[in-house]
Design an enzyme around this catalytic site. Sequence first.
Site, PDB file in Angstrom:
ATOM      1  N   TYR B 178       0.880  -1.233   0.092  1.00 34.73           N
ATOM      2  CA  TYR B 178      -0.063  -0.002  -0.071  1.00 34.73           C
ATOM      3  C   TYR B 178       0.791   1.296   0.036  1.00 34.73           C
ATOM      4  O   TYR B 178       2.156   1.212   0.401  1.00 34.73           O
ATOM      5  CB  TYR B 178      -0.888  -0.021   1.319  1.00 34.73           C
ATOM      6  CG  TYR B 178      -0.400   0.494   2.425  1.00 34.73           C
ATOM      7  CD1 TYR B 178       0.165  -0.538   3.319  1.00 34.73           C
ATOM      8  CD2 TYR B 178      -0.272   1.789   2.896  1.00 34.73           C
ATOM      9  CE1 TYR B 178       1.002  -0.150   4.446  1.00 34.73           C
ATOM     10  CE2 TYR B 178       0.320   2.139   4.061  1.00 34.73           C
ATOM     11  CZ  TYR B 178       0.887   0.992   4.831  1.00 34.73           C
ATOM     12  OH  TYR B 178       1.570   1.370   6.017  1.00 34.73           O
ATOM     13  N   CYS B 179       0.247   2.377  -0.375  1.00 32.14           N
ATOM     14  CA  CYS B 179       0.722   3.695  -0.172  1.00 32.14           C
ATOM     15  C   CYS B 179       0.169   4.730   0.137  1.00 32.14           C
ATOM     16  O   CYS B 179      -0.337   4.539   1.291  1.00 32.14           O
ATOM     17  CB  CYS B 179       1.470   3.922  -1.740  1.00 32.14           C
ATOM     18  SG  CYS B 179       0.283   3.633  -3.097  1.00 32.14           S
ATOM     19  N   ARG B 180      -0.010   5.862  -0.419  1.00 28.73           N
ATOM     20  CA  ARG B 180      -0.612   7.119   0.174  1.00 28.73           C
ATOM     21  C   ARG B 180      -2.270   6.689  -0.023  1.00 28.73           C
ATOM     22  O   ARG B 180      -2.857   7.781   0.810  1.00 28.73           O
ATOM     23  CB  ARG B 180      -0.368   8.214  -0.666  1.00 28.73           C
ATOM     24  CG  ARG B 180       1.146   8.687  -0.094  1.00 28.73           C
ATOM     25  CD  ARG B 180       1.838   9.713  -0.888  1.00 28.73           C
ATOM     26  NE  ARG B 180       3.296  10.082  -0.497  1.00 28.73           N
ATOM     27  CZ  ARG B 180       4.182  10.435  -1.307  1.00 28.73           C
ATOM     28  NH1 ARG B 180       3.822  10.757  -2.611  1.00 28.73           N
ATOM     29  NH2 ARG B 180       5.386  10.902  -0.782  1.00 28.73           N
ATOM     30  N   GLY B 181      -2.717   5.978  -0.731  1.00 29.70           N
ATOM     31  CA  GLY B 181      -4.238   6.133  -0.931  1.00 29.70           C
ATOM     32  C   GLY B 181      -4.557   5.402  -2.476  1.00 29.70           C
ATOM     33  O   GLY B 181      -3.718   5.379  -3.251  1.00 29.70           O
ATOM     34  N   CYS B 184      -2.642   7.063  -5.369  1.00 28.93           N
ATOM     35  CA  CYS B 184      -1.012   7.050  -5.681  1.00 28.93           C
ATOM     36  C   CYS B 184      -0.718   5.768  -6.244  1.00 28.93           C
ATOM     37  O   CYS B 184      -1.175   4.770  -6.264  1.00 28.93           O
ATOM     38  CB  CYS B 184      -0.725   6.895  -4.133  1.00 28.93           C
ATOM     39  SG  CYS B 184       1.231   6.859  -4.013  1.00 28.93           S
TER      40      CYS B 184
END
Lengths: 217, 217
Positions: B178-181, B184
């Site tokens: 996962y990352c920033r949302g 992203c």
Amino acid sequence: MNDPRRIKDLLYEQVARIGKAASSPKRLELIELLCQGEKTVDALAREAAISMKLASAHLRELRAANLVETEKQGKYVIYRIANRQVADFWVAIHSLAEDRLVELRLVIEQMVSHPKELAPQDRDGLVRLARKGEVVVLDVRPADEYLAAHLPFARSIPLDELKQRLAELPKGKTVVAYCRGPYCLMARDAVDLLRKKGYDALRLPEGVAEWGIAPVR
Amino acid sequence: MNDPRRIKDLLYEQVARIGKAASSPKRLELIELLCQGEKTVDALAREAAISMKLASAHLRELRAANLVETEKQGKYVIYRIANRQVADFWVAIHSLAEDRLVELRLVIEQMVSHPKELAPQDRDGLVRLARKGEVVVLDVRPADEYLAAHLPFARSIPLDELKQRLAELPKGKTVVAYCRGPYCLMARDAVDLLRKKGYDALRLPEGVAEWGIAPVR
DNA sequence: AGCTTATTCTAGTATTCATTAGATTGTTAG
DNA sequence: CTAACAATCTAATGAATACTAGAATAAGCT
């Protein structure tokens, strides 16, 4: 049609369409009104105290952002919010504004805060009292808004009929009046009138949107 | 200073200040970045791919709406969101946009949707698997964002170090990156790389804001 | 058919906003 | 002290927006 933009920009641009729709005071007022139930352009313009042309233009913007839908009924065009998420968003943005902007809290205090405010904390408690008939929950909005959605166990006496229909209210019990929400003054005026007439009255500064109750078509 | 306006207008004007702040794509991107943790103007400008002047101007607007706070640390000015309600608002507005705007859903699908997306339904289930060590939850954001806030049981390997640090990941287990949302692309790129190297990898299109996890100062 | 009412569309104007460039302030490093 | 850098402020430009007035649709009403 060349696209030197980052693909990501397209995403934020779309989200910004919602923000743009919410960036005009008048459009916010229209959204709040539509949270009470579906209405014609004419009714919306009247209640928001703007010209029908301007109302129409703002509604156009709201429809462009897919926040409202329309249905033509004969001479009239009926507007309604697209779904309950729109009402939730209205509650979210005005709550955030109240949280972040001192100016807003100041205006609200100036407008209404007297010792006759009901703290908006305990919804279950209020419903319990209303169910047992120990308080009267009074909806003072226009009758059509009551029909579209209202708080549990509320009874309807629109503000402009209240003076004539006072007899319908039992004098011994506390009356909790509410209207469209914290920015609407109908409940405040109702409480003023009721207290002058000797009732024990309180204002609930919340409405159906804040309680998560969506209007029915 | 005369005031022929209705008092009510003042209220909606204040709420519209929040809407205005949310009406610019770049400002929304800055808010999303700040939801990952506090950052300098310089860092924000770099990550949003805009000039520092423009970033500074937009941040000025956000601060005028009280959505962000600043702290001067020597040569740098640190920006952070005012509180977690701001992060909740970011999630609310982008969720509403995804719900209402087909165009947005289309762009998202074009960008990422492959068979390697994890449906964002079952958070508890994911946490349970991660706790037992049956999946590896991988945070591919820069290390400082991981330090400010991360999902439960996540481990950190920033995207640009992933190639060198592949050995740290057990090959038998599913990796959930996962990352920033949802907007992203770092997690998408991480999944592409991992799959190419023979890992079983999935992208979780959510970040700390969507999970309601606020960054610590 | 004509008349009224509800609504939208088209222009036009004043205002606001996003963006860029240039100058300025404040802070650290040499 | 001076150079380099972070950040802001000011001014200027073009684009977008809110609002108003006038014309155009479209659906009842008589």
